[in-house]
Design an enzyme around this catalytic site. Sequence first.
Site, mmCIF file in Angstrom:
data_model
loop_
_atom_site.group_PDB
_atom_site.id
_atom_site.type_symbol
_atom_site.label_atom_id
_atom_site.label_comp_id
_atom_site.label_asym_id
_atom_site.label_seq_id
_atom_site.Cartn_x
_atom_site.Cartn_y
_atom_site.Cartn_z
ATOM 1 C CG ASN A 21 39.892 -21.173 89.852
ATOM 2 O OD1 ASN A 21 39.866 -21.855 88.826
ATOM 3 N ND2 ASN A 21 40.579 -21.505 90.929
ATOM 4 N NE ARG A 37 44.689 -21.254 89.530
ATOM 5 C CZ ARG A 37 44.821 -22.027 90.575
ATOM 6 N NH1 ARG A 37 43.864 -22.109 91.460
ATOM 7 N NH2 ARG A 37 45.925 -22.701 90.768
ATOM 8 C CG HIS A 82 50.460 -24.393 93.076
ATOM 9 N ND1 HIS A 82 50.997 -25.514 93.649
ATOM 10 C CD2 HIS A 82 49.128 -24.519 93.174
ATOM 11 C CE1 HIS A 82 50.023 -26.301 94.061
ATOM 12 N NE2 HIS A 82 48.863 -25.719 93.778
ATOM 13 N NE ARG A 135 46.412 -32.884 92.304
ATOM 14 C CZ ARG A 135 46.617 -31.577 92.246
ATOM 15 N NH1 ARG A 135 47.791 -31.096 91.897
ATOM 16 N NH2 ARG A 135 45.643 -30.740 92.525
ATOM 17 C CD GLU A 142 46.986 -19.738 94.255
ATOM 18 O OE1 GLU A 142 46.412 -20.337 95.173
ATOM 19 O OE2 GLU A 142 47.346 -20.274 93.206
#
Length: 407
Positions: free
Chosen positions: A7, A95, A184, A245, A389
């Site tokens: 990633n 990813r 996600h 965020r 993940e």
Amino acid sequence: MKILVINTGSSSIKYKLFEMDSQRLLASGMAERIGESQSVLTYKVISEKNKEHVSEINATIHDHKHGLLRIVDLLADKTSGVIADKTDISAIGHRVVHGGEQFKHPILIDDTVIHAIRNHIPLAPLHNPSNLAGIEIARSIFPDSAQVAVFDTAFHQTIPTKAFLYAIPYNLYENKSIRRYGFHGTSHANVVDKFSAYVGMQSSELNLITIHLGNGSSMAAIKNGQCVDTTMGMTPLEGLVMGTRSGDVDPSIPFFLSRHLKMNWNDVETLLNKESGLKGICGTNDMREILQRRDAGDTLADIAVEVYCYRVKKYIGAYYAVLGRLDGIIFTAGIGENSPQIRELSCSGLGASMGISIDSKKNETHGNDIREIQSETSKIKIMVIPTDEELAIAQETKKIVDAFKSK
Ligand code: AMP
């Protein structure tokens, strides 16, 4: 078969190496602050008896290629390594944050795919360029290994038009691809699969609400195993309150900030992405610290938690309405897996109206296992399911490689 999952961020590379035959994690770590004078490289080896050995190396890592080469050196180290050499790695799973409408599934990377990921940079200017750099570097270091792209957006591509279209001029969707995509996706798909295996039913028979609460947070409504709505939007800024965020805000707030505080667009973007959310309200994005401060009577920490959980609860109600029938609610990721308080507050008061109620004692149990936390009277199963993940990316990568081999 060994699969390396990477990633790649703007100044980091996170990696995990799996032995797929046994589904075992062999090693993991991260190269951070790439390009700075004090880069950090962490390397964790996991023995067959699940013992971990962690080392942290301070070094200068000039660029991403240098970083990935250092990681390969560590993996192939004579004393602490887990592979003989780089040819031991059969495939690399990448990813990739944004696949737009083009990528509904993971895909074997070739020049055409690279071109398409580049074309999607305007939709994910903060992520796709570094994901792409990781792919190009991995291809140069591992010319003989298969490379597979797994997109954060792919799982949400089943969302119908009524849920993905923003009510702005239609030509902006047609010509500029402005719409809800959701992110996600690998995590939401992973916990849906785990729930369906746990209850012994096909995911196509299940209606679920998946709640991924980490530093980035999102929810998804799953109907008959397919995503029909999700809280993140064209970018990962929309939806739930997150670490830094804002999530949903009135779209006029940026105009107000520009007009009255003379902020420019870059400053507004930074404010909403990096200075808002939990951090904006109470000064930190670390939920553990916020909960401790709340317990100690800190008012702003309390407000941050209230705002955070209220937003989750509001979307549970909305998605229940969308789904009609609900078989389960799943909490996952750093906060969702580890915080009984956040789970409790997010579902509080939903017992009488929706038959959603948590058993406080079951909710307090900790661990890495899948667990049920609903009360005996709850009509809906409420579960904590750890997400993985990277393992999900490795599994998708293996599927693509196997399918390619059998052609
Ligand atoms: P993630 O992005 O999934 O790694 O999640 C990171 C978030 O999980 C941070 O806000 C952490 O403070 C939070 N977190 C991790 N462990 C706990 C815990 N035991 N209780 C509450 N929050 C936690």
